[in-house]
Design an enzyme around this catalytic site. Structure first.
Site, PDB file in Angstrom:
ATOM      1  N   ASP A  44       0.808  -1.219   0.000  1.00 23.62           N
ATOM      2  CA  ASP A  44       0.000   0.000   0.000  1.00 23.62           C
ATOM      3  C   ASP A  44       0.841   1.269   0.000  1.00 23.62           C
ATOM      4  O   ASP A  44       2.051   1.218   0.201  1.00 23.62           O
ATOM      5  CB  ASP A  44      -0.974  -0.010   1.201  1.00 23.62           C
ATOM      6  CG  ASP A  44      -0.309  -0.485   2.497  1.00 23.62           C
ATOM      7  OD1 ASP A  44       0.935  -0.528   2.550  1.00 23.62           O
ATOM      8  OD2 ASP A  44      -1.035  -0.816   3.442  1.00 23.62           O
ATOM      9  N   ASP A  61      -7.665  -3.343  14.511  1.00 27.76           N
ATOM     10  CA  ASP A  61      -9.056  -3.653  14.129  1.00 27.76           C
ATOM     11  C   ASP A  61      -9.111  -4.832  13.159  1.00 27.76           C
ATOM     12  O   ASP A  61     -10.146  -5.105  12.557  1.00 27.76           O
ATOM     13  CB  ASP A  61      -9.729  -2.421  13.490  1.00 27.76           C
ATOM     14  CG  ASP A  61      -9.006  -1.949  12.227  1.00 27.76           C
ATOM     15  OD1 ASP A  61      -7.911  -2.485  11.918  1.00 27.76           O
ATOM     16  OD2 ASP A  61      -9.526  -1.050  11.545  1.00 27.76           O
ATOM     17  N   HIS A 111      -7.340  -5.095  10.348  1.00 30.43           N
ATOM     18  CA  HIS A 111      -7.139  -4.786   8.923  1.00 30.43           C
ATOM     19  C   HIS A 111      -5.843  -5.402   8.386  1.00 30.43           C
ATOM     20  O   HIS A 111      -4.880  -5.594   9.125  1.00 30.43           O
ATOM     21  CB  HIS A 111      -7.237  -3.280   8.626  1.00 30.43           C
ATOM     22  CG  HIS A 111      -6.111  -2.416   9.091  1.00 30.43           C
ATOM     23  ND1 HIS A 111      -6.299  -1.311   9.887  1.00 30.43           N
ATOM     24  CD2 HIS A 111      -4.789  -2.456   8.848  1.00 30.43           C
ATOM     25  CE1 HIS A 111      -5.142  -0.720  10.108  1.00 30.43           C
ATOM     26  NE2 HIS A 111      -4.204  -1.391   9.491  1.00 30.43           N
ATOM     27  N   GLU A 158      -9.705  -2.041   5.526  1.00 31.71           N
ATOM     28  CA  GLU A 158     -10.372  -1.829   6.811  1.00 31.71           C
ATOM     29  C   GLU A 158     -11.587  -2.766   6.923  1.00 31.71           C
ATOM     30  O   GLU A 158     -12.035  -3.329   5.917  1.00 31.71           O
ATOM     31  CB  GLU A 158     -10.856  -0.366   6.897  1.00 31.71           C
ATOM     32  CG  GLU A 158      -9.739   0.675   6.826  1.00 31.71           C
ATOM     33  CD  GLU A 158      -9.026   0.901   8.149  1.00 31.71           C
ATOM     34  OE1 GLU A 158      -8.990  -0.022   8.997  1.00 31.71           O
ATOM     35  OE2 GLU A 158      -8.490   2.014   8.335  1.00 31.71           O
TER      36      GLU A 158
HETATM   37  C1  GLP Z   1      -0.764   0.068   8.649  1.00 35.43           C
HETATM   38  C2  GLP Z   1      -0.310  -0.705   7.430  1.00 35.43           C
HETATM   39  C3  GLP Z   1      -0.518  -2.195   7.619  1.00 35.43           C
HETATM   40  C4  GLP Z   1       0.113  -2.616   8.938  1.00 35.43           C
HETATM   41  C5  GLP Z   1      -0.552  -1.897  10.076  1.00 35.43           C
HETATM   42  C6  GLP Z   1       0.031  -2.271  11.432  1.00 35.43           C
HETATM   43  O1  GLP Z   1      -2.118   0.291   8.680  1.00 35.43           O
HETATM   44  N1  GLP Z   1      -0.973  -0.295   6.223  1.00 35.43           N
HETATM   45  O2  GLP Z   1       0.080  -2.897   6.553  1.00 35.43           O
HETATM   46  O3  GLP Z   1      -0.038  -4.002   9.104  1.00 35.43           O
HETATM   47  O4  GLP Z   1      -0.370  -0.514   9.875  1.00 35.43           O
HETATM   48  O5  GLP Z   1       1.184  -1.523  11.668  1.00 35.43           O
HETATM   49  P1  GLP Z   1       2.221  -1.809  12.810  1.00 35.43           P
HETATM   50  O6  GLP Z   1       3.035  -2.964  12.342  1.00 35.43           O
HETATM   51  O7  GLP Z   1       3.021  -0.560  12.924  1.00 35.43           O
HETATM   52  O8  GLP Z   1       1.460  -2.119  14.038  1.00 35.43           O
END
Ligand code: GLP
Length: 261
Positions: free
Chosen positions: A67, A136, A138, A143
């Site tokens: 993304d 959540d 995702h 989402e």
């Molecule tokens: C963002 C990214 C996801 C990632 C999530 C969790 O929303 N787009 O790909 O898995 O954050 O991030 P973190 O690893 O910092 O908890």
């Protein structure tokens, strides 16, 4: 799903890096799906170490990130391109023209998203997709309520997700409202998935994903239908798993030829 519980994020990421390295070493043209966020950072550090100290080469690899934010210059400190450059790309021998992220500045977003999907297919599909998980549930920026068959497209970010990703932006208000993200359908086509989740804040999402019902309210739960997904967690993120003793037993009893360590 194979659930592996390690004591710490560092330990889990060392194992995760071995799983990635095996794909890189054994496939003539490995295709990796990459993720940003804080979860994979120690894994990337370990890949850099394997490159420098053990000759792991990415010269024949192609990568596709999950993304990117819409409307953000790739050089912005908050962009996922910057995150990947700083934490991985500039430290390894991956040819830059094969390191792909969705282009958040694309003029024609639907056409660009369709092209991203075509590029993944043209590369032969993703051998191993790295994933984090949102609190959540995702996946990438899919989402809750994301369609299980969704492809790369534009999505609106939830306030909570913008807050969680505010770090390099200074404040949640500075985080873009939109992103381009691979869809759940795109992710499900990867031959293998490796999902990382660490810390108490992820425990409920991990529980919902692994042991809850498959529902668009927890997008990651769709991975229950994936053929080959490994879930790598630390003790805290695995603390709400009802069957954690079973997962530990399975891992301890793994035949040697299935082990990475
Ligand atoms: C963002 C990214 C996801 C990632 C999530 C969790 O929303 N787009 O790909 O898995 O954050 O991030 P973190 O690893 O910092 O908890």
């Amino acid at each position: 799903m194979e659930v592996i519980i390690k004591a710490t994020q560092e330990e889990a990421c060392r194992l995760g890096a071995r799983i990635v390295a095996e794909v890189v070493r054994t496939r003539p043209h490995p295709v990796l799906g990459l993720a940003t966020g804080s979860s994979p950072l120690p894994l990337y550090r370990e890949l850099v170490r394997l490159h420098r100290e053990e000759g792991l080469s990415f010269a024949h690899a192609t990568t596709f990130n999950l993304d990117e934010y819409v409307g953000l210059d790739p050089a912005h400190p908050g962009s996922f391109r910057t995150c990947m450059e700083e934490n991985l790309f500039r430290h390894i021998d991956l040819p830059r023209d094969r390191a792909h992220l969705p282009d958040g500045l694309a003029k024609d977003i639907p056409a660009h998203c369709a092209e991203y999907e075509r590029m993944i297919a043209a590369a032969g599909g993703i051998d191993l997709q790295l994933l984090g998980i949102g609190s959540d549930g995702h996946l990438a920026f899919n989402e809750p309520s994301s369609s299980f068959r969704s492809r790369t497209r534009i999505k609106t970010l939830w306030t909570e997700t913008r807050r969680a990703n505010a770090g390099p932006f200074g404040s949640p208000e500075q985080v873009p409202h939109h992103c381009l993200t691979m869809g759940l359908g795109t992710i499900m086509e990867a031959r293998r998935c490796l999902l990382l989740g660490f810390g108490r804040g992820k425990a409920q999402a991990i529980r919902d994903m692994v042991e809850g019902p498959v529902t668009a309210s927890c997008p990651a739960s769709l991975l229950q239908f994936h053929e080959h997904t490994i879930v790598l967690v630390d003790e805290e993120a695995g603390s709400l798993l009802q069957h954690r003793d079973y997962y530990r037993e399975v891992y301890a009893g793994k035949p040697d030829w299935q082990r990475w360590e």
